[in-house]
Design a protein around this motif. Sequence first.
Motif, mmCIF file in Angstrom:
data_model
loop_
_atom_site.group_PDB
_atom_site.id
_atom_site.type_symbol
_atom_site.label_atom_id
_atom_site.label_comp_id
_atom_site.label_asym_id
_atom_site.label_seq_id
_atom_site.Cartn_x
_atom_site.Cartn_y
_atom_site.Cartn_z
ATOM 1 N N GLU A 370 0.846 -1.206 0.000
ATOM 2 C CA GLU A 370 0.000 0.000 0.000
ATOM 3 C C GLU A 370 0.879 1.253 0.000
ATOM 4 O O GLU A 370 0.659 2.185 -0.796
ATOM 5 C CB GLU A 370 -0.910 -0.012 1.235
ATOM 6 C CG GLU A 370 -1.968 -1.096 1.225
ATOM 7 C CD GLU A 370 -3.259 -0.633 0.556
ATOM 8 O OE1 GLU A 370 -3.270 0.507 0.060
ATOM 9 O OE2 GLU A 370 -4.216 -1.416 0.510
ATOM 10 N N THR A 392 -7.475 2.838 -9.209
ATOM 11 C CA THR A 392 -8.068 2.199 -8.029
ATOM 12 C C THR A 392 -7.289 0.914 -7.724
ATOM 13 O O THR A 392 -6.578 0.387 -8.574
ATOM 14 C CB THR A 392 -9.543 1.859 -8.262
ATOM 15 O OG1 THR A 392 -9.654 0.992 -9.395
ATOM 16 C CG2 THR A 392 -10.357 3.133 -8.523
ATOM 17 N N HIS A 393 -7.486 0.442 -6.504
ATOM 18 C CA HIS A 393 -6.785 -0.802 -6.149
ATOM 19 C C HIS A 393 -7.490 -1.486 -4.989
ATOM 20 O O HIS A 393 -8.171 -0.835 -4.183
ATOM 21 C CB HIS A 393 -5.326 -0.514 -5.780
ATOM 22 C CG HIS A 393 -5.162 0.332 -4.552
ATOM 23 N ND1 HIS A 393 -5.122 -0.182 -3.284
ATOM 24 C CD2 HIS A 393 -5.049 1.700 -4.420
ATOM 25 C CE1 HIS A 393 -4.963 0.800 -2.412
ATOM 26 N NE2 HIS A 393 -4.922 1.956 -3.076
ATOM 27 N N ASP A 394 -7.309 -2.809 -4.935
ATOM 28 C CA ASP A 394 -7.790 -3.604 -3.801
ATOM 29 C C ASP A 394 -6.839 -3.399 -2.624
ATOM 30 O O ASP A 394 -5.728 -2.863 -2.794
ATOM 31 C CB ASP A 394 -7.819 -5.102 -4.172
ATOM 32 C CG ASP A 394 -8.834 -5.406 -5.262
ATOM 33 O OD1 ASP A 394 -9.714 -4.555 -5.489
ATOM 34 O OD2 ASP A 394 -8.717 -6.484 -5.890
ATOM 35 N N PRO A 395 -7.251 -3.817 -1.424
ATOM 36 C CA PRO A 395 -6.294 -3.782 -0.301
ATOM 37 C C PRO A 395 -5.071 -4.633 -0.640
ATOM 38 O O PRO A 395 -5.186 -5.812 -1.004
ATOM 39 C CB PRO A 395 -7.092 -4.384 0.857
ATOM 40 C CG PRO A 395 -8.524 -4.136 0.504
ATOM 41 C CD PRO A 395 -8.601 -4.240 -0.987
ATOM 42 N N HIS A 430 -6.812 -0.430 -12.629
ATOM 43 C CA HIS A 430 -7.179 -1.090 -11.362
ATOM 44 C C HIS A 430 -6.119 -2.141 -11.017
ATOM 45 O O HIS A 430 -5.713 -2.944 -11.856
ATOM 46 C CB HIS A 430 -8.551 -1.765 -11.462
ATOM 47 C CG HIS A 430 -8.965 -2.452 -10.191
ATOM 48 N ND1 HIS A 430 -9.333 -1.755 -9.046
ATOM 49 C CD2 HIS A 430 -9.054 -3.781 -9.880
ATOM 50 C CE1 HIS A 430 -9.638 -2.620 -8.103
ATOM 51 N NE2 HIS A 430 -9.473 -3.864 -8.582
ATOM 52 N N SER A 432 -5.545 -5.310 -8.629
ATOM 53 C CA SER A 432 -6.238 -6.306 -7.792
ATOM 54 C C SER A 432 -5.211 -7.203 -7.110
ATOM 55 O O SER A 432 -4.079 -7.350 -7.580
ATOM 56 C CB SER A 432 -7.188 -7.154 -8.641
ATOM 57 O OG SER A 432 -6.469 -7.893 -9.614
ATOM 58 N N GLU A 434 -5.122 -10.968 -4.509
ATOM 59 C CA GLU A 434 -5.764 -12.042 -3.747
ATOM 60 C C GLU A 434 -4.720 -13.096 -3.399
ATOM 61 O O GLU A 434 -3.725 -13.245 -4.114
ATOM 62 C CB GLU A 434 -6.913 -12.674 -4.529
ATOM 63 C CG GLU A 434 -6.493 -13.377 -5.798
ATOM 64 C CD GLU A 434 -7.643 -14.122 -6.443
ATOM 65 O OE1 GLU A 434 -8.594 -14.466 -5.710
ATOM 66 O OE2 GLU A 434 -7.597 -14.370 -7.656
ATOM 67 N N TYR A 440 0.502 -14.708 -3.536
ATOM 68 C CA TYR A 440 -0.295 -13.518 -3.802
ATOM 69 C C TYR A 440 -0.380 -13.331 -5.312
ATOM 70 O O TYR A 440 0.640 -13.272 -6.008
ATOM 71 C CB TYR A 440 0.335 -12.283 -3.162
ATOM 72 C CG TYR A 440 0.158 -12.204 -1.659
ATOM 73 C CD1 TYR A 440 -1.119 -12.158 -1.094
ATOM 74 C CD2 TYR A 440 1.255 -12.174 -0.813
ATOM 75 C CE1 TYR A 440 -1.280 -12.092 0.280
ATOM 76 C CE2 TYR A 440 1.088 -12.101 0.569
ATOM 77 C CZ TYR A 440 -0.172 -12.065 1.106
ATOM 78 O OH TYR A 440 -0.338 -12.007 2.459
#
Length: 535
Positions: A370, A392-395, A430, A432, A434, A440
């Motif tokens: 982050e 934008t981005h995921d955690p 974006h 992402s 997971e 990861y």
Amino acid sequence: MHDRRPPRGRSLSTWTTRRWLRVGASLSLAVLAVLGVLGFWVLNRTQNLTTDLVDVRTPATSAALRLESALVNQETGTRGYALTGNPELLEPYRQGLADQKTQTDRLVQLLHGNDSALADLAAVEDAAARWQREVAGPIAAAPAGTPVAQSAESAAGGKTAFDRVRAELARQQDHLRSDRAAARADLVSTMRVRNWVFAAIGVVIAVLTALIFEGLRRGITRPLEQLGSDARRIGAGDFDHPIAATGPADLRRLSTDIDSMRRRLVEELAFTEQARLRLDAQAAELQRSNTELEQFAYVASHDLQEPLRKVSSFTQLLQRRYGGQLDARADQYIDFAVDGANRMQVLINDLLDFSRVGRVHHNHQDVDLEDVLDRTLDVLSDSIAEAGAQITHDPLPTVFADPTQMGMLWQNLIGNAVKFRRPEIPPRIHVSAERRDGLYHFAVTDNGIGIAPEFAEKVFVIFQRLHTKDAYSGSGIGLAMCKKIVEFHGGTIAIDPDHVEGTRVVLTLDAEPAEALLPPTPAGPTPAAAEQEAR
């Protein structure tokens, strides 16, 4: 004719463990079966003799004695009655008759099948019947109250007749005692034989047990122990130690097969050792060559930087001082020189950054992606604002990596997504993330011009460009640097061929902390020291 059968020793040497066990078990069972049959016969013989002695001989002797007692009672009763005429004295006679019949019937039952003993019994019965008919019967039939008149005359004849009865009784009893003594002696002899037979059975079982254990020890246990000892010695590193082939044929074949495997392993190890020595020599030569190339690259870059700065500085001075004073072609040439010098500086700096991956920056630690992405967006803020890009981005997780290389990774990926945008369409980017299967999985997705599937691998090759420098600036080294960074951290990176509306770059990183891959320490000055000295 010649006997073509193999020698006995040779034929036995071909026997397997199974055959030895089968033959040994068969012989042991045969011996035990013979001994068991003999033991059963002896036990049965002993039982029969004991039964005959207890249930026949002894009761027959006792019955013969009771028969004698019954006849004596008859003689006593009749003699007293003859002398006194007292009828009460006939009671022993009458009881003797009943006892005689009882004991005679019992003797007939006990002596069934014994012809000689039955003949003795018949002789006793005949003598007793003659005495009863001639003497006892008439006396017992005389009227009571007065002495029998014939008693004096018949006394001598009665005594003679009863003596014959006594003689037959004595002969019968002698024969019965002899038969009983013979049966007892036979029983004692048979019991002695029984004891010897069972002692022999015990000895044979002990001998067979000892032979079986010794056969197992020599034929199976000792060869297996020898094989295990040889295997452990070879496992300890003595690969030249041969394996001795001992024991039955199958164990010798097993030892031979293992020894053949040992020889093959020795050959393979020798070949592997030679290959390792060659590889070590090549690795040392390659390390030396890489070290020299790194030093050469830094020295060359230092030597190139200075003349490039001079060329760039003087061409820019020419452009500022004489721009517009010469003809248009001269101004164009000056512009070409300035642009070439600037692009050469960018290319050299990019090459230096590319060569530093995995060598200079390898300070692995927990890195919050982050924070790395936020710093990257700050660095690229001007180009992002100019393009009107929305990011934008995921955690994003924390990974164990080199923070500098992570910054270079995200800067190249985000910068490419902003740069290769469609005209008149604001970039939409974006990021992402997971966690799956211990890794990861990241993806950087944009709505830009995209990458054709046939170029999905080519874009990761250094200096490979899909567009001219006039269309899109750059040296063609960004994605190649991203690939090197990701692979240095043990991950993978690729272009998603299924994404058609723009470009999607997918990459993986380890989810668990791992030790950093440290580069070998080169001989002489390190590249970092050379770079520091060059600066």
